[in-house]
Design a protein around this motif. Structure first.
Motif, PDB file in Angstrom:
ATOM      1  N   LYS A  20       5.088 -20.908  -4.246  1.00 23.85           N
ATOM      2  CA  LYS A  20       4.987 -19.736  -5.120  1.00 23.85           C
ATOM      3  C   LYS A  20       3.641 -19.030  -4.936  1.00 23.85           C
ATOM      4  CE  LYS A  20       8.110 -21.474  -8.729  1.00 23.85           C
ATOM      5  NZ  LYS A  20       8.232 -21.931 -10.144  1.00 23.85           N
ATOM      6  N   ILE A  21       2.563 -19.813  -4.831  1.00 24.64           N
ATOM      7  CA  ILE A  21       1.238 -19.216  -4.631  1.00 24.64           C
ATOM      8  C   ILE A  21       1.190 -18.470  -3.303  1.00 24.64           C
ATOM      9  CG2 ILE A  21      -1.199 -19.731  -4.300  1.00 24.64           C
ATOM     10  CD1 ILE A  21      -0.885 -22.036  -6.256  1.00 24.64           C
ATOM     11  N   LEU A  22       1.745 -19.077  -2.249  1.00 24.77           N
ATOM     12  CA  LEU A  22       1.771 -18.412  -0.940  1.00 24.77           C
ATOM     13  C   LEU A  22       2.608 -17.145  -0.983  1.00 24.77           C
ATOM     14  CD1 LEU A  22       2.113 -21.482   1.473  1.00 24.77           C
ATOM     15  CD2 LEU A  22       0.092 -20.050   1.097  1.00 24.77           C
ATOM     16  N   ALA A  23       3.713 -17.185  -1.728  1.00 21.37           N
ATOM     17  CA  ALA A  23       4.554 -15.990  -1.830  1.00 21.37           C
ATOM     18  C   ALA A  23       3.808 -14.864  -2.543  1.00 21.37           C
ATOM     19  CB  ALA A  23       5.843 -16.328  -2.579  1.00 21.37           C
ATOM     20  N   VAL A  24       3.076 -15.204  -3.624  1.00 24.12           N
ATOM     21  CA  VAL A  24       2.304 -14.190  -4.347  1.00 24.12           C
ATOM     22  C   VAL A  24       1.214 -13.601  -3.445  1.00 24.12           C
ATOM     23  CG1 VAL A  24       0.696 -13.827  -6.255  1.00 24.12           C
ATOM     24  CG2 VAL A  24       2.782 -15.149  -6.619  1.00 24.12           C
ATOM     25  N   LEU A  25       0.509 -14.461  -2.718  1.00 24.59           N
ATOM     26  CA  LEU A  25      -0.531 -13.978  -1.803  1.00 24.59           C
ATOM     27  C   LEU A  25       0.064 -13.097  -0.709  1.00 24.59           C
ATOM     28  CD1 LEU A  25      -2.770 -17.178  -1.404  1.00 24.59           C
ATOM     29  CD2 LEU A  25      -3.254 -15.113  -2.732  1.00 24.59           C
ATOM     30  N   ALA A  26       1.242 -13.475  -0.216  1.00 27.13           N
ATOM     31  CA  ALA A  26       1.891 -12.662   0.816  1.00 27.13           C
ATOM     32  C   ALA A  26       2.251 -11.281   0.282  1.00 27.13           C
ATOM     33  CB  ALA A  26       3.141 -13.382   1.331  1.00 27.13           C
ATOM     34  N   VAL A  27       2.748 -11.227  -0.954  1.00 27.50           N
ATOM     35  CA  VAL A  27       3.086  -9.933  -1.554  1.00 27.50           C
ATOM     36  C   VAL A  27       1.833  -9.086  -1.752  1.00 27.50           C
ATOM     37  CG1 VAL A  27       3.973  -8.828  -3.641  1.00 27.50           C
ATOM     38  CG2 VAL A  27       5.180 -10.777  -2.656  1.00 27.50           C
ATOM     39  N   ILE A  28       0.746  -9.715  -2.247  1.00 27.46           N
ATOM     40  CA  ILE A  28      -0.498  -8.967  -2.479  1.00 27.46           C
ATOM     41  C   ILE A  28      -1.035  -8.395  -1.170  1.00 27.46           C
ATOM     42  CG2 ILE A  28      -2.918  -9.208  -3.151  1.00 27.46           C
ATOM     43  CD1 ILE A  28      -2.050 -11.188  -5.282  1.00 27.46           C
ATOM     44  N   TYR A  29      -1.084  -9.208  -0.124  1.00 25.61           N
ATOM     45  CA  TYR A  29      -1.604  -8.722   1.152  1.00 25.61           C
ATOM     46  C   TYR A  29      -0.672  -7.697   1.776  1.00 25.61           C
ATOM     47  CZ  TYR A  29      -5.692 -11.691   1.501  1.00 25.61           C
ATOM     48  OH  TYR A  29      -6.920 -12.253   1.296  1.00 25.61           O
ATOM     49  N   THR A  30       0.631  -7.797   1.530  1.00 19.66           N
ATOM     50  CA  THR A  30       1.556  -6.775   2.020  1.00 19.66           C
ATOM     51  C   THR A  30       1.275  -5.434   1.348  1.00 19.66           C
ATOM     52  OG1 THR A  30       3.277  -8.426   2.444  1.00 19.66           O
ATOM     53  CG2 THR A  30       3.975  -6.128   2.250  1.00 19.66           C
ATOM     54  N   PHE A  31       1.084  -5.452   0.025  1.00 19.56           N
ATOM     55  CA  PHE A  31       0.745  -4.217  -0.676  1.00 19.56           C
ATOM     56  C   PHE A  31      -0.604  -3.673  -0.213  1.00 19.56           C
ATOM     57  CE2 PHE A  31       4.008  -5.436  -3.778  1.00 19.56           C
ATOM     58  CZ  PHE A  31       4.577  -4.204  -4.034  1.00 19.56           C
ATOM     59  N   TYR A  32      -1.550  -4.566   0.105  1.00 19.28           N
ATOM     60  CA  TYR A  32      -2.880  -4.118   0.533  1.00 19.28           C
ATOM     61  C   TYR A  32      -2.832  -3.462   1.911  1.00 19.28           C
ATOM     62  CZ  TYR A  32      -7.768  -4.274   1.988  1.00 19.28           C
ATOM     63  OH  TYR A  32      -8.999  -3.938   2.459  1.00 19.28           O
ATOM     64  N   PHE A  33      -2.245  -4.137   2.883  1.00 15.16           N
ATOM     65  CA  PHE A  33      -2.262  -3.630   4.251  1.00 15.16           C
ATOM     66  C   PHE A  33      -1.266  -2.485   4.453  1.00 15.16           C
ATOM     67  CE2 PHE A  33      -4.072  -7.902   5.006  1.00 15.16           C
ATOM     68  CZ  PHE A  33      -5.239  -7.517   5.641  1.00 15.16           C
ATOM     69  N   CYS A  34      -0.265  -2.370   3.601  1.00 13.21           N
ATOM     70  CA  CYS A  34       0.703  -1.271   3.706  1.00 13.21           C
ATOM     71  C   CYS A  34       0.455  -0.208   2.642  1.00 13.21           C
ATOM     72  CB  CYS A  34       2.128  -1.814   3.589  1.00 13.21           C
ATOM     73  SG  CYS A  34       2.587  -3.003   4.855  1.00 13.21           S
ATOM     74  N   ARG A  35      -0.776  -0.134   2.111  1.00 13.63           N
ATOM     75  CA  ARG A  35      -1.040   0.780   1.007  1.00 13.63           C
ATOM     76  C   ARG A  35      -0.843   2.241   1.406  1.00 13.63           C
ATOM     77  NH1 ARG A  35      -5.715  -1.558   2.690  1.00 13.63           N
ATOM     78  NH2 ARG A  35      -7.413  -0.225   3.440  1.00 13.63           N
ATOM     79  N   SER A  36      -1.172   2.617   2.641  1.00 16.12           N
ATOM     80  CA  SER A  36      -0.979   4.008   3.050  1.00 16.12           C
ATOM     81  C   SER A  36       0.487   4.387   3.106  1.00 16.12           C
ATOM     82  CB  SER A  36      -1.617   4.242   4.427  1.00 16.12           C
ATOM     83  OG  SER A  36      -1.045   3.379   5.396  1.00 16.12           O
ATOM     84  N   LEU A  37       1.375   3.406   3.256  1.00 17.68           N
ATOM     85  CA  LEU A  37       2.810   3.667   3.260  1.00 17.68           C
ATOM     86  C   LEU A  37       3.411   3.538   1.867  1.00 17.68           C
ATOM     87  CD1 LEU A  37       5.575   4.036   4.706  1.00 17.68           C
ATOM     88  CD2 LEU A  37       5.587   1.543   5.049  1.00 17.68           C
ATOM     89  N   LEU A  38       3.040   2.491   1.136  1.00 15.72           N
ATOM     90  CA  LEU A  38       3.685   2.194  -0.136  1.00 15.72           C
ATOM     91  C   LEU A  38       3.147   3.032  -1.289  1.00 15.72           C
ATOM     92  CD1 LEU A  38       3.883  -1.714   0.084  1.00 15.72           C
ATOM     93  CD2 LEU A  38       5.700  -0.050   0.503  1.00 15.72           C
ATOM     94  N   LEU A  39       1.839   3.358  -1.264  1.00 17.36           N
ATOM     95  CA  LEU A  39       1.254   4.076  -2.393  1.00 17.36           C
ATOM     96  C   LEU A  39       1.907   5.433  -2.635  1.00 17.36           C
ATOM     97  CD1 LEU A  39      -0.793   4.267  -4.646  1.00 17.36           C
ATOM     98  CD2 LEU A  39      -2.501   5.025  -2.994  1.00 17.36           C
ATOM     99  N   PRO A  40       2.116   6.281  -1.615  1.00 15.54           N
ATOM    100  CA  PRO A  40       2.794   7.557  -1.892  1.00 15.54           C
ATOM    101  C   PRO A  40       4.211   7.379  -2.425  1.00 15.54           C
ATOM    102  CG  PRO A  40       1.697   7.621   0.245  1.00 15.54           C
ATOM    103  CD  PRO A  40       1.663   6.196  -0.206  1.00 15.54           C
ATOM    104  N   ILE A  41       4.928   6.357  -1.936  1.00 15.75           N
ATOM    105  CA  ILE A  41       6.302   6.142  -2.391  1.00 15.75           C
ATOM    106  C   ILE A  41       6.328   5.737  -3.865  1.00 15.75           C
ATOM    107  CG2 ILE A  41       8.376   4.748  -2.059  1.00 15.75           C
ATOM    108  CD1 ILE A  41       7.635   4.517   0.879  1.00 15.75           C
ATOM    109  N   ILE A  42       5.501   4.767  -4.243  1.00 16.45           N
ATOM    110  CA  ILE A  42       5.503   4.291  -5.632  1.00 16.45           C
ATOM    111  C   ILE A  42       4.948   5.354  -6.571  1.00 16.45           C
ATOM    112  CG2 ILE A  42       4.495   2.568  -7.182  1.00 16.45           C
ATOM    113  CD1 ILE A  42       4.746   0.529  -5.003  1.00 16.45           C
ATOM    114  N   LEU A  43       3.906   6.062  -6.144  1.00 17.74           N
ATOM    115  CA  LEU A  43       3.356   7.121  -6.989  1.00 17.74           C
ATOM    116  C   LEU A  43       4.371   8.235  -7.194  1.00 17.74           C
ATOM    117  CD1 LEU A  43       0.834   8.020  -8.487  1.00 17.74           C
ATOM    118  CD2 LEU A  43       0.035   9.125  -6.406  1.00 17.74           C
ATOM    119  N   ALA A  44       5.088   8.610  -6.138  1.00 15.08           N
ATOM    120  CA  ALA A  44       6.126   9.639  -6.268  1.00 15.08           C
ATOM    121  C   ALA A  44       7.259   9.159  -7.164  1.00 15.08           C
ATOM    122  CB  ALA A  44       6.658  10.014  -4.882  1.00 15.08           C
ATOM    123  N   ALA A  45       7.616   7.872  -7.056  1.00 14.63           N
ATOM    124  CA  ALA A  45       8.684   7.329  -7.901  1.00 14.63           C
ATOM    125  C   ALA A  45       8.283   7.368  -9.375  1.00 14.63           C
ATOM    126  CB  ALA A  45       9.009   5.904  -7.466  1.00 14.63           C
TER     127      ALA A  45
END
Length: 361
Positions: A20-45
């Motif tokens: 579970k800890i590894l899964a949480v860390l994986a999600v956090i780092y995914t959001f961090y390294f993909c922020r230029s892609l995910l941030l506009p999508i979530i903000l627009a949503a």
């Protein structure tokens, strides 16, 4: 008589916790390294989620949905643009004045203590025409700095355009996407749950943001009025900052308190008058956070302050200032989903305030 071997339950629990800890860390780092892609999508949503009731209202008045979406989005962009243009000049003026704070603070402390003369004389250079190492470094790195600023500005404009386009598409085609998701559910119970969850999220998030926006606007107006009475320059700027920064609970008011402390020492000669500026805002913020907001929102949106601040720091690290501002609506959204599907009961109890947690027990 042979004893039965003990079950290996602790090791299995440790393995599950580690996964579970590894899964949480994986999600956090995914959001961090993909922020230029995910941030506009979530903000627009999120923007589309807040604006969809207004689009539906215009649709009931026989406006075509694409036209209604374009009209609401245009009003949002024009409102934000007008606010930025209105505050640009006073903000630029204060950015030029704030570097004077260090010298003025030194003079204030010198008047109060009378023991900084030797320290200041040792820190001042003998020849004012000589360039300091900082000036040399600034001169040598001027062109790279300009290049970096140009790249940053271009990226920000690109992401802003992306958010606007995605928001329009969410407003126009979001309902179709939701219907397709519901249609893809395997059972009638799942379809009803999906529709109910979306309606609950839209209603609760819209209500939360509307109530918070009204309360923050009232705080901004009160800040504007109090700072005007105290004679602080550009009170409208600080009132707007109080409104915007208060969307980040605890952290935003702390930042504005620090800024108003600096403003007080820039504006006034007396330390008492200078400290009166942040003190007045702190009194207003305590009234808002301890009385007005709990009465308006009730216990449903009451959350543990420590975890809220940690959550904002995490999203600030992931997505910067925008992450701090959308952290609380995102947390409320996740809490609604978890409550609707009865997910993560321990996490929901941990997130809640003490009174609500004890009530749930």
């Amino acid at each position: 008589m042979n004893e039965a071997p003990l079950p290996a339950r602790p090791s299995r629990l440790n393995a599950e916790l580690a996964l579970k800890i590894l899964a949480v860390l994986a999600v956090i780092y995914t959001f961090y390294f993909c922020r230029s892609l995910l941030l506009p999508i979530i903000l627009a949503a999120f923007i589309a989620l807040f604006a969809s009731p207004a689009v539906r209202f215009l649709a009931r008045l026989k406006f075509p949905k694409p036209l209604a979406s374009l009209l609401i989005l245009t009003l949002i962009v024009m409102g934000v643009g007008y606010g930025i243009s209105l505050l640009y000049s006073p903000a630029s003026a204060w950015l030029e004045r704030l570097p004077l704070l260090s010298s003025k603070l030194a003079l204030q402390v010198d008047d109060m203590a009378g023991s900084l003369d030797s320290l200041k004389s040792s820190m001042l250079p003998d020849n004012e025409d000589d360039k300091s190492p900082f000036d040399s470094a600034l001169g040598s790195g001027f062109l790279p700095l300009i290049s970096m600023l140009a790249q940053t500005t271009a990226m920000m404009l690109f992401q802003l355009a992306t958010v606007i386009i995605l928001t329009y598409l969410f407003l126009v085609f979001g309902g179709t996407l939701l219907r397709n998701i519901v249609r893809g559910a395997s059972t009638l119970h799942e379809k009803k749950n999906l529709v109910k969850m979306y309606q609950t999220i839209e209603h609760d998030i819209s209500r939360y943001v509307l109530v918070i926006a009204v309360i923050n606007t009232m705080l901004g107006v009160a800040t504007f009025a109090v700072l005007s009475m105290l004679g602080v320059a550009d009170p409208l700027l600080w009132g707007v900052l109080a409104t915007v920064l208060n969307f980040a609970p605890y952290l935003g008011p702390f930042i504005l308190t620090v800024l108003l402390t600096a403003v007080g020492f820039v504006e006034f000669q007396s330390p008492g008058q200078a400290l009166l500026v942040p003190t007045a805002f702190l009194i207003l913020n305590v009234i808002e956070s301890q009385l007005v907001t709990p009465m308006a929102l009730g216990k449903r949106f009451n959350m543990n302050p420590l975890l809220v601040v940690i959550w904002m720091f995490v999203w600030g690290w992931i997505w910067g200032a925008v992450g701090v501002l959308i952290a609380i609506p995102l947390l409320v959204c996740l809490k609604i989903i978890a409550s609707h599907f009865e997910l993560l009961p321990y996490w929901r109890i941990l997130l809640s305030a003490d009174s609500e947690a004890q009530h749930n027990k």
